[in-house]
Design a protein around this motif. Structure first.
Motif, PDB file in Angstrom:
ATOM      1  N   CYS A  17     -78.569  28.420  -2.089  1.00  0.00           N
ATOM      2  CA  CYS A  17     -79.951  28.868  -2.267  1.00  0.00           C
ATOM      3  C   CYS A  17     -80.710  28.069  -3.325  1.00  0.00           C
ATOM      4  CB  CYS A  17     -79.981  30.355  -2.615  1.00  0.00           C
ATOM      5  SG  CYS A  17     -79.406  30.750  -4.288  1.00  0.00           S
ATOM      6  N   TYR A  18     -80.001  27.271  -4.128  1.00  0.00           N
ATOM      7  CA  TYR A  18     -80.582  26.423  -5.170  1.00  0.00           C
ATOM      8  C   TYR A  18     -80.967  27.188  -6.441  1.00  0.00           C
ATOM      9  CZ  TYR A  18     -81.137  22.211  -2.245  1.00  0.00           C
ATOM     10  OH  TYR A  18     -80.924  21.100  -1.459  1.00  0.00           O
ATOM     11  N   ALA A  19     -80.759  28.502  -6.506  1.00  0.00           N
ATOM     12  CA  ALA A  19     -81.190  29.266  -7.674  1.00  0.00           C
ATOM     13  C   ALA A  19     -80.504  28.794  -8.952  1.00  0.00           C
ATOM     14  CB  ALA A  19     -80.936  30.748  -7.450  1.00  0.00           C
ATOM     15  N   CYS A  20     -79.193  28.560  -8.890  1.00  0.00           N
ATOM     16  CA  CYS A  20     -78.464  28.147 -10.100  1.00  0.00           C
ATOM     17  C   CYS A  20     -78.915  26.774 -10.576  1.00  0.00           C
ATOM     18  CB  CYS A  20     -76.952  28.170  -9.850  1.00  0.00           C
ATOM     19  SG  CYS A  20     -76.376  27.042  -8.559  1.00  0.00           S
ATOM     20  N   GLU A  21     -79.144  25.878  -9.637  1.00  0.00           N
ATOM     21  CA  GLU A  21     -79.568  24.527  -9.999  1.00  0.00           C
ATOM     22  C   GLU A  21     -80.929  24.529 -10.687  1.00  0.00           C
ATOM     23  OE1 GLU A  21     -81.821  20.727  -8.677  1.00  0.00           O
ATOM     24  OE2 GLU A  21     -82.092  22.785  -7.976  1.00  0.00           O
ATOM     25  N   GLN A  22     -81.838  25.365 -10.183  1.00  0.00           N
ATOM     26  CA  GLN A  22     -83.192  25.351 -10.722  1.00  0.00           C
ATOM     27  C   GLN A  22     -83.341  26.188 -11.995  1.00  0.00           C
ATOM     28  OE1 GLN A  22     -86.538  25.357  -7.937  1.00  0.00           O
ATOM     29  NE2 GLN A  22     -85.088  25.187  -6.246  1.00  0.00           N
ATOM     30  N   ILE A  23     -82.407  27.110 -12.255  1.00  0.00           N
ATOM     31  CA  ILE A  23     -82.490  27.928 -13.462  1.00  0.00           C
ATOM     32  C   ILE A  23     -81.868  27.245 -14.663  1.00  0.00           C
ATOM     33  CG2 ILE A  23     -80.292  29.185 -13.352  1.00  0.00           C
ATOM     34  CD1 ILE A  23     -83.742  30.751 -14.020  1.00  0.00           C
ATOM     35  N   CYS A  24     -81.060  26.211 -14.439  1.00  0.00           N
ATOM     36  CA  CYS A  24     -80.307  25.584 -15.528  1.00  0.00           C
ATOM     37  C   CYS A  24     -81.206  24.691 -16.389  1.00  0.00           C
ATOM     38  CB  CYS A  24     -79.146  24.760 -14.965  1.00  0.00           C
ATOM     39  SG  CYS A  24     -78.132  24.010 -16.253  1.00  0.00           S
ATOM     40  N   SER A 139     -82.686  24.170   5.049  1.00  0.00           N
ATOM     41  CA  SER A 139     -83.734  23.356   4.435  1.00  0.00           C
ATOM     42  C   SER A 139     -83.410  22.997   2.991  1.00  0.00           C
ATOM     43  CB  SER A 139     -85.070  24.103   4.482  1.00  0.00           C
ATOM     44  OG  SER A 139     -84.987  25.319   3.760  1.00  0.00           O
ATOM     45  N   ASP A 140     -84.072  21.952   2.526  1.00  0.00           N
ATOM     46  CA  ASP A 140     -83.948  21.491   1.143  1.00  0.00           C
ATOM     47  C   ASP A 140     -84.929  22.288   0.283  1.00  0.00           C
ATOM     48  OD1 ASP A 140     -84.086  20.102  -1.300  1.00  0.00           O
ATOM     49  OD2 ASP A 140     -83.744  18.171  -0.339  1.00  0.00           O
ATOM     50  N   MET A 141     -84.409  22.979  -0.744  1.00  0.00           N
ATOM     51  CA  MET A 141     -85.227  23.830  -1.607  1.00  0.00           C
ATOM     52  C   MET A 141     -85.475  23.186  -2.970  1.00  0.00           C
ATOM     53  SD  MET A 141     -85.652  26.545   0.266  1.00  0.00           S
ATOM     54  CE  MET A 141     -86.128  27.838  -0.869  1.00  0.00           C
ATOM     55  N   GLY A 142     -85.142  21.915  -3.106  1.00  0.00           N
ATOM     56  CA  GLY A 142     -85.202  21.264  -4.401  1.00  0.00           C
ATOM     57  C   GLY A 142     -86.545  21.392  -5.103  1.00  0.00           C
ATOM     58  N   GLY A 143     -86.554  22.045  -6.265  1.00  0.00           N
ATOM     59  CA  GLY A 143     -87.736  22.141  -7.104  1.00  0.00           C
ATOM     60  C   GLY A 143     -88.761  23.182  -6.709  1.00  0.00           C
ATOM     61  N   ILE A 144     -88.609  23.828  -5.557  1.00  0.00           N
ATOM     62  CA  ILE A 144     -89.668  24.699  -5.050  1.00  0.00           C
ATOM     63  C   ILE A 144     -89.802  25.983  -5.868  1.00  0.00           C
ATOM     64  CG2 ILE A 144     -88.369  26.056  -3.339  1.00  0.00           C
ATOM     65  CD1 ILE A 144     -91.805  24.393  -2.827  1.00  0.00           C
ATOM     66  N   TYR A 145     -88.693  26.538  -6.359  1.00  0.00           N
ATOM     67  CA  TYR A 145     -88.781  27.776  -7.131  1.00  0.00           C
ATOM     68  C   TYR A 145     -89.585  27.567  -8.409  1.00  0.00           C
ATOM     69  CZ  TYR A 145     -84.872  29.475  -4.225  1.00  0.00           C
ATOM     70  OH  TYR A 145     -84.058  29.851  -3.188  1.00  0.00           O
ATOM     71  N   SER A 146     -89.380  26.444  -9.062  1.00  0.00           N
ATOM     72  CA  SER A 146     -90.121  26.152 -10.291  1.00  0.00           C
ATOM     73  C   SER A 146     -91.612  26.006 -10.003  1.00  0.00           C
ATOM     74  CB  SER A 146     -89.587  24.869 -10.940  1.00  0.00           C
ATOM     75  OG  SER A 146     -88.232  25.015 -11.318  1.00  0.00           O
ATOM     76  N   GLN A 147     -91.957  25.382  -8.869  1.00  0.00           N
ATOM     77  CA  GLN A 147     -93.362  25.259  -8.492  1.00  0.00           C
ATOM     78  C   GLN A 147     -93.983  26.631  -8.259  1.00  0.00           C
ATOM     79  OE1 GLN A 147     -94.363  22.317  -5.412  1.00  0.00           O
ATOM     80  NE2 GLN A 147     -92.296  21.479  -5.661  1.00  0.00           N
ATOM     81  N   PRO A 164     -83.167  35.038   4.339  1.00  0.00           N
ATOM     82  CA  PRO A 164     -82.952  36.092   3.334  1.00  0.00           C
ATOM     83  C   PRO A 164     -82.305  35.590   2.047  1.00  0.00           C
ATOM     84  CG  PRO A 164     -82.340  36.900   5.497  1.00  0.00           C
ATOM     85  CD  PRO A 164     -82.616  35.433   5.652  1.00  0.00           C
ATOM     86  N   CYS A 165     -81.326  34.685   2.166  1.00  0.00           N
ATOM     87  CA  CYS A 165     -80.669  34.188   0.951  1.00  0.00           C
ATOM     88  C   CYS A 165     -81.632  33.355   0.109  1.00  0.00           C
ATOM     89  CB  CYS A 165     -79.408  33.398   1.290  1.00  0.00           C
ATOM     90  SG  CYS A 165     -79.635  32.013   2.438  1.00  0.00           S
ATOM     91  N   GLN A 166     -82.562  32.658   0.754  1.00  0.00           N
ATOM     92  CA  GLN A 166     -83.559  31.897   0.010  1.00  0.00           C
ATOM     93  C   GLN A 166     -84.541  32.814  -0.701  1.00  0.00           C
ATOM     94  OE1 GLN A 166     -84.999  29.405   3.206  1.00  0.00           O
ATOM     95  NE2 GLN A 166     -83.554  27.752   2.747  1.00  0.00           N
ATOM     96  N   VAL A 167     -84.933  33.894  -0.036  1.00  0.00           N
ATOM     97  CA  VAL A 167     -85.807  34.887  -0.673  1.00  0.00           C
ATOM     98  C   VAL A 167     -85.113  35.501  -1.883  1.00  0.00           C
ATOM     99  CG1 VAL A 167     -86.921  37.135  -0.406  1.00  0.00           C
ATOM    100  CG2 VAL A 167     -87.120  35.426   1.413  1.00  0.00           C
ATOM    101  N   ASP A 168     -83.850  35.857  -1.708  1.00  0.00           N
ATOM    102  CA  ASP A 168     -83.096  36.448  -2.814  1.00  0.00           C
ATOM    103  C   ASP A 168     -82.923  35.449  -3.951  1.00  0.00           C
ATOM    104  OD1 ASP A 168     -81.838  38.576  -4.036  1.00  0.00           O
ATOM    105  OD2 ASP A 168     -79.912  38.286  -3.037  1.00  0.00           O
ATOM    106  N   GLY A 169     -82.662  34.193  -3.598  1.00  0.00           N
ATOM    107  CA  GLY A 169     -82.537  33.154  -4.614  1.00  0.00           C
ATOM    108  C   GLY A 169     -83.810  33.009  -5.426  1.00  0.00           C
ATOM    109  N   LEU A 170     -84.955  33.035  -4.740  1.00  0.00           N
ATOM    110  CA  LEU A 170     -86.238  32.936  -5.431  1.00  0.00           C
ATOM    111  C   LEU A 170     -86.441  34.107  -6.384  1.00  0.00           C
ATOM    112  CD1 LEU A 170     -89.128  31.911  -5.934  1.00  0.00           C
ATOM    113  CD2 LEU A 170     -89.817  33.163  -3.863  1.00  0.00           C
TER     114      LEU A 170
END
Length: 375
Positions: A17-24, A139-147, A164-170
């Motif tokens: 989901c990329y959540a851990c990568e973007q929160i670090c 899909s590639d979620m790189g950087g989108i949560y921060s935006q 759903p996992c992407q929504v939860d990650g966000l």
């Protein structure tokens, strides 16, 4: 736990989901491909300060906040042009148009110029239109949560659409509830890897010329069904899981999904989003007199916020209230994950070693394809 989990970069229960990568804050986590082409987090132990933030927001490690739908609808966009350009009932476009008209931003998945599925944030109507249609790949979620966070802090409306996992990650990444964030998740039954789609398109290009576009569901050519189209330069051909597209065939048979998809905790009527959308496949049985040839969406209203947002777009839709039970009958992944078939054990390995053409000869048996989503 997270240190061990991230070191190997191949934990089967990770959703990617990329959540851990973007929160670090230390940028100690990188998202890298495994041997099948799925993206997994990998930890740079030299940068890690053991703050534990990645573990605190990981969807695998924590219980998700969920809602039981308060209303269920069958819905169809009144705009015939939008409807024909959409996979099901054109519901996403109605929501997206509303957000943009309110001065907000839409986040969704598009195929970029390299036919890679990426999530983007935009208010550009032409780009929003590219978010229509089924992508059938992770899909590639790189950087989108921060935006998204930056736009929410600036007091903009944001509509996020994803699995759903992407929504939860966000939501875990944000760690706060923002009143101007609307989340829509899709009824998902699994995602193939980006590398697999890339290899498939490369193979197709070698046979017929450069692939410039692909639509897994193309109503303009085939109506509301499981057929799509693929464009080679200026020529367009129909692709079908029944006789021509083995990538599509493997997808519908659940043979190429990410490992965690077969035990997905989001395959339930308990939803993480404000609104859930998908195809209302059995709408003819629920509403026998309905004209469904151009497609209908199932729409689960999961929160009060979602209900208010739906009320804002009602005039753009033909809609009928139905039961949750009827919605589940047409979408098995609202009750349980898909079963992992025997072919999943080595299909990625075989495609990589033998190539699409050779595997096609031994595995592609279109006459055995069952209805759209198999359990």
């Amino acid at each position: 736990f997270m240190t061990k989990y991230l070191k190997n970069g191949s934990a089967g229960d990770c959703y990617g989901c990329y959540a851990c990568e973007q929160i670090c804050f230390q940028h100690a986590i990188l998202m890298k491909e495994n041997e099948e082409g799925f993206i997994y987090p990998v930890l740079n132990v030299d940068k890690c300060i053991d703050c534990g933030l990645c573990a605190k927001i990981c969807p695998v490690e924590n219980i998700s906040s969920v809602n039981i739908p308060i209303k269920v609808y069958a819905a169809q966009n009144k705009n015939i042009s939008v409807l024909l350009d959409s996979s099901s009932g054109g519901l996403f476009s109605a929501f997206a148009e509303q957000i943009v008209s309110d001065g907000g931003y839409v986040v969704g998945c598009i195929f970029n110029e390299k036919l890679k599925a990426v999530h983007v944030l935009t208010s550009n109507k032409e780009i929003v239109e590219k978010m229509r249609g089924s992508k059938y790949v992770q899909s590639d979620m790189g950087g989108i949560y921060s935006q998204i966070k930056a736009y929410l802090i600036a007091d903009h409306w944001v509509l996020f659409t994803g699995t759903p996992c992407q929504v939860d990650g966000l939501k875990r990444f944000l760690r706060n509830d923002y009143e101007k964030l609307i989340t829509i998740d899709l009824i998902c039954h699994g995602v193939p890897s980006p590398l697999l789609l890339s290899d498939y398109l490369k193979s197709a290009s070698e046979r017929r010329g450069e692939v410039t576009d692909i639509r897994f569901r193309d109503k303009k050519r085939n109506g509301w069904c499981s057929q799509g189209s693929i464009r080679y330069n200026h020529k367009v051909r129909t692709i079908s899981p029944f006789n021509s597209s083995y990538y599509y065939y493997y997808y519908l048979r659940n043979s190429v999904s990410r490992i965690c998809c077969y035990s997905c905790k989001y395959s339930s009527v308990k939803r993480v989003s404000d609104i859930t959308i998908g195809d209302y496949w059995n709408i003819e049985k629920v509403k026998p007199k309905i004209n469904s040839k151009n497609g209908y969406s199932v729409c689960l209203i999961n929160t009060i916020r979602g209900n208010k947002f739906f009320d804002n777009i009602k005039d753009k839709l033909y809609y009928y209230e139905t039961t949750l039970e009827d919605a589940v009958k047409g979408n098995g992944n609202l009750s349980s994950p898909c079963h992992m078939p025997e072919a999943r054990r080595d299909i990625y390995y075989r495609i990589k070693k033998e190539g699409w053409t050779q595997v096609d000869k031994t595995e592609f048996k279109p006459k055995k394809v069952l209805p759209f989503i198999q359990k």
